[in-house]
Design a protein around this motif. Sequence first.
Motif, PDB file in Angstrom:
ATOM      1  N   PHE A  70      23.487 -15.522  35.365  1.00  0.00           N
ATOM      2  CA  PHE A  70      23.690 -14.113  34.983  1.00  0.00           C
ATOM      3  C   PHE A  70      25.015 -13.944  34.241  1.00  0.00           C
ATOM      4  CE2 PHE A  70      20.258 -13.360  37.984  1.00  0.00           C
ATOM      5  CZ  PHE A  70      19.525 -12.398  37.324  1.00  0.00           C
ATOM      6  N   ASP A  71      25.263 -14.865  33.328  1.00  0.00           N
ATOM      7  CA  ASP A  71      26.415 -14.757  32.436  1.00  0.00           C
ATOM      8  C   ASP A  71      25.972 -13.878  31.268  1.00  0.00           C
ATOM      9  OD1 ASP A  71      28.229 -15.096  30.324  1.00  0.00           O
ATOM     10  OD2 ASP A  71      28.635 -17.187  30.853  1.00  0.00           O
ATOM     11  N   ALA A  76      22.723 -12.513  26.619  1.00  0.00           N
ATOM     12  CA  ALA A  76      22.641 -11.681  25.414  1.00  0.00           C
ATOM     13  C   ALA A  76      22.124 -12.472  24.211  1.00  0.00           C
ATOM     14  CB  ALA A  76      24.007 -11.082  25.099  1.00  0.00           C
ATOM     15  N   ARG A  77      22.273 -13.788  24.248  1.00  0.00           N
ATOM     16  CA  ARG A  77      21.820 -14.632  23.138  1.00  0.00           C
ATOM     17  C   ARG A  77      20.405 -15.170  23.345  1.00  0.00           C
ATOM     18  NH1 ARG A  77      27.170 -16.784  23.842  1.00  0.00           N
ATOM     19  NH2 ARG A  77      26.262 -18.628  24.815  1.00  0.00           N
ATOM     20  N   PHE A  78      19.732 -14.769  24.419  1.00  0.00           N
ATOM     21  CA  PHE A  78      18.375 -15.249  24.658  1.00  0.00           C
ATOM     22  C   PHE A  78      17.467 -14.835  23.501  1.00  0.00           C
ATOM     23  CE2 PHE A  78      17.987 -15.852  29.575  1.00  0.00           C
ATOM     24  CZ  PHE A  78      19.003 -16.783  29.541  1.00  0.00           C
ATOM     25  N   THR A  79      16.555 -15.734  23.184  1.00  0.00           N
ATOM     26  CA  THR A  79      15.600 -15.529  22.092  1.00  0.00           C
ATOM     27  C   THR A  79      14.187 -15.453  22.667  1.00  0.00           C
ATOM     28  OG1 THR A  79      15.256 -17.890  21.805  1.00  0.00           O
ATOM     29  CG2 THR A  79      17.081 -16.891  20.555  1.00  0.00           C
ATOM     30  N   GLU A  80      13.229 -15.348  21.787  1.00  0.00           N
ATOM     31  CA  GLU A  80      11.825 -15.336  22.201  1.00  0.00           C
ATOM     32  C   GLU A  80      11.483 -16.629  22.947  1.00  0.00           C
ATOM     33  OE1 GLU A  80       8.381 -13.803  23.151  1.00  0.00           O
ATOM     34  OE2 GLU A  80       9.821 -12.630  21.984  1.00  0.00           O
ATOM     35  N   LYS A  81      12.100 -17.718  22.568  1.00  0.00           N
ATOM     36  CA  LYS A  81      11.878 -18.994  23.254  1.00  0.00           C
ATOM     37  C   LYS A  81      12.329 -18.904  24.719  1.00  0.00           C
ATOM     38  CE  LYS A  81      12.995 -23.915  22.918  1.00  0.00           C
ATOM     39  NZ  LYS A  81      13.728 -24.954  22.178  1.00  0.00           N
ATOM     40  N   TYR A 109      26.253  -4.592  28.276  1.00  0.00           N
ATOM     41  CA  TYR A 109      27.438  -5.000  29.043  1.00  0.00           C
ATOM     42  C   TYR A 109      28.518  -5.515  28.090  1.00  0.00           C
ATOM     43  CZ  TYR A 109      30.153  -7.741  32.469  1.00  0.00           C
ATOM     44  OH  TYR A 109      31.146  -8.272  33.238  1.00  0.00           O
ATOM     45  N   LEU A 110      28.119  -6.382  27.155  1.00  0.00           N
ATOM     46  CA  LEU A 110      29.082  -6.967  26.215  1.00  0.00           C
ATOM     47  C   LEU A 110      29.632  -5.922  25.240  1.00  0.00           C
ATOM     48  CD1 LEU A 110      27.396 -10.403  25.448  1.00  0.00           C
ATOM     49  CD2 LEU A 110      29.354  -9.950  26.964  1.00  0.00           C
ATOM     50  N   GLU A 111      28.788  -4.975  24.823  1.00  0.00           N
ATOM     51  CA  GLU A 111      29.262  -3.887  23.964  1.00  0.00           C
ATOM     52  C   GLU A 111      30.338  -3.073  24.682  1.00  0.00           C
ATOM     53  OE1 GLU A 111      25.815  -1.541  22.944  1.00  0.00           O
ATOM     54  OE2 GLU A 111      24.914  -3.186  21.799  1.00  0.00           O
ATOM     55  N   MET A 112      30.096  -2.785  25.948  1.00  0.00           N
ATOM     56  CA  MET A 112      31.078  -2.033  26.723  1.00  0.00           C
ATOM     57  C   MET A 112      32.381  -2.827  26.836  1.00  0.00           C
ATOM     58  SD  MET A 112      28.667  -0.439  29.752  1.00  0.00           S
ATOM     59  CE  MET A 112      30.008   0.506  30.529  1.00  0.00           C
ATOM     60  N   GLN A 113      32.248  -4.098  27.125  1.00  0.00           N
ATOM     61  CA  GLN A 113      33.413  -4.964  27.254  1.00  0.00           C
ATOM     62  C   GLN A 113      34.210  -4.996  25.949  1.00  0.00           C
ATOM     63  OE1 GLN A 113      32.722  -9.298  27.799  1.00  0.00           O
ATOM     64  NE2 GLN A 113      33.670  -8.985  29.813  1.00  0.00           N
ATOM     65  N   LYS A 114      33.505  -5.135  24.846  1.00  0.00           N
ATOM     66  CA  LYS A 114      34.154  -5.178  23.530  1.00  0.00           C
ATOM     67  C   LYS A 114      34.895  -3.870  23.247  1.00  0.00           C
ATOM     68  CE  LYS A 114      33.220  -6.232  18.684  1.00  0.00           C
ATOM     69  NZ  LYS A 114      32.203  -6.550  17.688  1.00  0.00           N
ATOM     70  N   ALA A 115      34.344  -2.761  23.737  1.00  0.00           N
ATOM     71  CA  ALA A 115      34.969  -1.445  23.539  1.00  0.00           C
ATOM     72  C   ALA A 115      36.087  -1.179  24.546  1.00  0.00           C
ATOM     73  CB  ALA A 115      33.904  -0.358  23.642  1.00  0.00           C
ATOM     74  N   GLY A 116      36.388  -2.175  25.397  1.00  0.00           N
ATOM     75  CA  GLY A 116      37.466  -2.020  26.374  1.00  0.00           C
ATOM     76  C   GLY A 116      37.044  -1.331  27.654  1.00  0.00           C
ATOM     77  N   LYS A 154      21.271   6.507  29.222  1.00  0.00           N
ATOM     78  CA  LYS A 154      21.880   6.926  27.955  1.00  0.00           C
ATOM     79  C   LYS A 154      22.516   5.732  27.248  1.00  0.00           C
ATOM     80  CE  LYS A 154      24.873  10.428  25.965  1.00  0.00           C
ATOM     81  NZ  LYS A 154      25.737  11.563  26.207  1.00  0.00           N
ATOM     82  N   ARG A 155      23.038   4.802  27.998  1.00  0.00           N
ATOM     83  CA  ARG A 155      23.622   3.578  27.426  1.00  0.00           C
ATOM     84  C   ARG A 155      22.544   2.621  26.913  1.00  0.00           C
ATOM     85  NH1 ARG A 155      29.393   2.412  27.207  1.00  0.00           N
ATOM     86  NH2 ARG A 155      30.283   4.087  28.429  1.00  0.00           N
ATOM     87  N   GLY A 156      21.309   2.800  27.400  1.00  0.00           N
ATOM     88  CA  GLY A 156      20.218   1.934  26.967  1.00  0.00           C
ATOM     89  C   GLY A 156      19.663   1.014  28.039  1.00  0.00           C
TER      90      GLY A 156
END
Length: 191
Positions: A70-71, A76-81, A109-116, A154-156
């Motif tokens: 659960f990293d 976030a980089r998972f693909t259809e494969k 989660y990563l978007e939130m992290q990037k936004a601080g 609301k965050r998605g």
Amino acid sequence: MPASEETKIRCNWSQSDPLMRAYHDEEWGVPERDSRALWELLMLEGFQAGLAWITVLRKREAFREGFKGFDPAKVARFTEKDIARLLANPGIIRSRAKIESTIQGARIYLEMQKAGEDFGSWLWGMAGGKPLQLAGPVPVQTPTAVEMSKRLKKRGFKFVGPVIVYAFMQAAGMVNDHAPECFRRKAVARL
């Protein structure tokens, strides 16, 4: 003289299975503030939707393996494969919608992290910052859970209805819903 494991009074829901007892005794209701751990728990609560929590507990290690610990950066980089790999894994709950929701949850989660924004602080802020000590009948949702659900949606985030969110709040220790007679109630209240 301390009570034996068999004679300890526990919340009724935890008494049917040794794995549930261990989860109840060691994890449920203990305040969790680590953002990554909270994200994992929220994602697992989403997988539980429509099922019993024991199903998730029995599959939790397979989930952790399948979702790379659960990293969020990896998920976030998972693909259809990766989705196909997970759908073929009998060790987890194989729901495309829930798998895709977890991948989307990692990206949020990563978007939130990037936004601080710290995910854990954001969640705990909605919960009032400290565990609520409730007594009486245990609700299936609360106004706080309804509001948290709305803000998560609301965050998605998906699979975050008020009932799931309240179960998450209980598990994450945002609320102490151990029964008044449960041996864990006072210990958790001190945390």
